[in-house]
Design a protein around this motif. Structure first.
Motif, PDB file in Angstrom:
ATOM      1  N   UNK A 139       0.822  -1.198   0.000  1.00  0.00           N
ATOM      2  CA  UNK A 139       0.000   0.000   0.000  1.00  0.00           C
ATOM      3  C   UNK A 139       0.861   1.256   0.000  1.00  0.00           C
ATOM      4  N   UNK A 140       0.210   2.390  -0.295  1.00  0.00           N
ATOM      5  CA  UNK A 140       0.884   3.680  -0.269  1.00  0.00           C
ATOM      6  C   UNK A 140       1.250   4.053   1.168  1.00  0.00           C
ATOM      7  N   UNK A 141       2.293   4.871   1.345  1.00  0.00           N
ATOM      8  CA  UNK A 141       2.693   5.230   2.707  1.00  0.00           C
ATOM      9  C   UNK A 141       1.792   6.266   3.365  1.00  0.00           C
ATOM     10  N   UNK A 142       0.956   6.943   2.607  1.00  0.00           N
ATOM     11  CA  UNK A 142       0.096   7.986   3.165  1.00  0.00           C
ATOM     12  C   UNK A 142      -1.365   7.591   3.023  1.00  0.00           C
ATOM     13  N   UNK A 143      -2.257   8.185   3.836  1.00  0.00           N
ATOM     14  CA  UNK A 143      -3.681   7.842   3.760  1.00  0.00           C
ATOM     15  C   UNK A 143      -4.247   8.081   2.361  1.00  0.00           C
ATOM     16  N   UNK A 144      -5.153   7.199   1.965  1.00  0.00           N
ATOM     17  CA  UNK A 144      -5.778   7.287   0.645  1.00  0.00           C
ATOM     18  C   UNK A 144      -7.252   7.673   0.753  1.00  0.00           C
ATOM     19  N   UNK A 145      -8.048   6.870   1.464  1.00  0.00           N
ATOM     20  CA  UNK A 145      -9.492   7.090   1.536  1.00  0.00           C
ATOM     21  C   UNK A 145      -9.915   7.345   2.982  1.00  0.00           C
ATOM     22  N   UNK A 146     -10.898   8.221   3.134  1.00  0.00           N
ATOM     23  CA  UNK A 146     -11.467   8.501   4.449  1.00  0.00           C
ATOM     24  C   UNK A 146     -12.601   7.523   4.751  1.00  0.00           C
ATOM     25  N   UNK A 147     -12.828   7.214   6.030  1.00  0.00           N
ATOM     26  CA  UNK A 147     -13.972   6.359   6.373  1.00  0.00           C
ATOM     27  C   UNK A 147     -15.287   7.081   6.076  1.00  0.00           C
ATOM     28  N   UNK A 148     -16.362   6.327   5.827  1.00  0.00           N
ATOM     29  CA  UNK A 148     -17.659   6.974   5.583  1.00  0.00           C
ATOM     30  C   UNK A 148     -18.163   7.679   6.844  1.00  0.00           C
ATOM     31  N   UNK A 186      -8.529   1.141   2.196  1.00  0.00           N
ATOM     32  CA  UNK A 186      -9.926   0.726   2.045  1.00  0.00           C
ATOM     33  C   UNK A 186     -10.916   1.727   2.615  1.00  0.00           C
ATOM     34  N   UNK A 187     -10.433   2.774   3.262  1.00  0.00           N
ATOM     35  CA  UNK A 187     -11.342   3.752   3.843  1.00  0.00           C
ATOM     36  C   UNK A 187     -12.055   3.244   5.074  1.00  0.00           C
TER      37      UNK A 187
END
Length: 447
Positions: A139-148, A186-187
């Motif tokens: 995975x990427x080292x930084x956050x990708x998706x926010x939780x709903x 995956x958020x």
């Protein structure tokens, strides 16, 4: 000085001719009228690019000097002729250093298969690592998706990263909880929860660091973890005076039994909350791990307690020690309420006591034994220079499974004092391929 028709005479005549030639003065419209005007005109003429001789192509030829200001005239303010800059060439790569300069030190080569020597005391190596191990993580080292988010329940949102710290007595605390690579991609919300709290004042204060991890692949995992931290925080806070006194007096047995009772009560209330919400208690559960630190500088007792998997490590004399209590080191009793019905509801109503005897659903099929986590407890005396690390499985597993991560943290945290909050965050988020869970950790540096 004599003047004829606006043109100097005498020994200044040659200098004036260099600037304006031998043309006669045509009058006020073409020549300066006053001596000040002539000063300005002379300065403009000398500074014009077209009056400065171009450099000769022959490098051996003598350079032509700029015309000097006439000796008979005082130099006006601001009249300067700047010398041409001298180009400085950088030394070619691999060339010898300039005379009088010290050559750059060359580090000794490290044999293959060996670790570099640890840095000297007080010298913290720069952190330039994103990951360690055989290859980069998936995975990427930084956050990708926010939780709903639910617009009617925004208080249920969980931040990606929580960072905290403090210093009391001889102990400096750093604590962090960050979302794992998988959840970031995956958020999903962070399943780990972190609580740092101080109860009391002065030398009688007691510090609590509590961390919990909710059950995997359950929608309310982050809520269960946060509730477990709040319940244990409330229980310890109400008993902090007695707990601090037991720690100063070294009453290990009293601490063990008392904290066992508080842990069972907190996790029992968590299961009661699951029943009230109509949720399966096995899904609305959490691993709970805590650390108690007295603020009294004369008391170096550090107490770990909890239920569930994780890691407890100590960095002493430059070497990691895995001091996680084994099952044989615990009280031998399961935590009351962990894997069994709660002893009482959050309102204080007493429920039927669980004697640990499973009730089969039919006379032909015996019911499986509910899972039970043993109570874990360890009290130790810290030494100056120690670093105590408590963490959830998200960091404990890669520490045990990847020697490069353990070696990196050893180099970062040996003999250099406690890091700042930003450095501690950077150290704990060095990634390892194959380990993508949330990470929660608390480290204590002793002075």
């Amino acid at each position: 000085m004599n003047q004829q028709g606006g043109k100097p005479t005498g020994h200044e005549d040659d200098w004036w001719g260099q600037l304006y030639g031998d043309a006669e003065d045509a009058g006020p419209s073409t020549a300066p009228d006053s001596l000040d005007d002539r000063y300005a005109s002379a300065a403009d003429a000398v500074n014009r690019p077209d009056t400065v001789p171009a450099p000769r192509s022959d490098p051996d030829a003598p350079a032509r000097e700029a015309p000097a200001f006439p000796a008979g005239l005082p130099r006006p303010p601001g009249f300067t002729v700047e010398p041409a800059p001298v180009p400085v060439e950088a030394p070619a790569p691999g060339s010898a250093p300039a005379p009088g300069s010290a050559p750059a030190p060359v580090p000794a080569p490290v044999p293959a298969g060996e670790e570099p020597p640890p840095p000297p005391a007080g010298d913290r190596p720069a952190r330039a690592l994103d990951y360690v191990g055989a290859g980069p993580p998936t995975y990427d080292p930084e956050p990708t998706a926010l939780p709903p988010a639910d617009p009617d329940d925004l208080g249920d949102l969980v931040a990606d990263t929580v960072l905290d710290g403090a210093r009391y007595g001889t102990a400096t605390v750093r604590a962090v909880s960050l979302r794992g690579d998988s959840a970031r991609y995956r958020g999903e919300p962070r399943r780990d929860s972190l609580l740092t709290a101080r109860f009391g004042t002065g030398d009688h204060a007691l510090l609590l660091v509590a961390m919990a991890t909710g059950a995997r692949a359950t929608p309310g995992a982050h809520r269960a973890a946060a509730e477990a931290c709040r319940w244990i925080g409330r229980a310890v806070g109400r008993s902090h005076e007695q707990l601090a006194a037991d720690m100063r007096a070294g009453r290990r047995g009293d601490l063990k039994s008392g904290l066992h009772r508080l842990t069972g009560r907190s996790l029992g209330r968590l299961r009661a909350s699951a029943v009230e919400q109509g949720v399966d208690p096995e899904e609305y559960a959490a691993v709970l791990r805590c650390l108690l630190l007295p603020a009294d500088p004369e008391c170096r007792t550090r107490v770990f307690f909890g239920a569930g998997a994780g890691g407890l490590f100590r960095l002493r004399d430059g070497e990691w020690q895995d001091i996680e209590p084994r099952v044989t080191d615990t009280a031998g009793e399961p935590v009351v309420g962990f894997g069994s019905p709660p002893a009482e509801t959050p309102d204080g109503d007493r429920l039927t006591m669980d004697l640990g005897i499973p009730t089969p659903p039919s006379p032909y099929e015996p019911a499986p034994e509910p899972p039970r986590e043993p109570f874990r407890f360890r009290a130790s005396v810290a030494r100056p220079g120690d670093t105590l690390l408590l963490c959830t499985s998200g960091l404990a597993d890669p520490l045990r499974g990847e020697p490069e991560l353990a070696a990196h943290l050893r180099r970062r945290w040996s003999g250099s004092g406690p890091p700042g909050l930003a450095d501690f965050l950077a150290d704990t988020q060095v990634r390892v391929k194959g380990y993508a869970d949330d990470r929660t950790a608390a480290a204590v540096w002793e002075t």
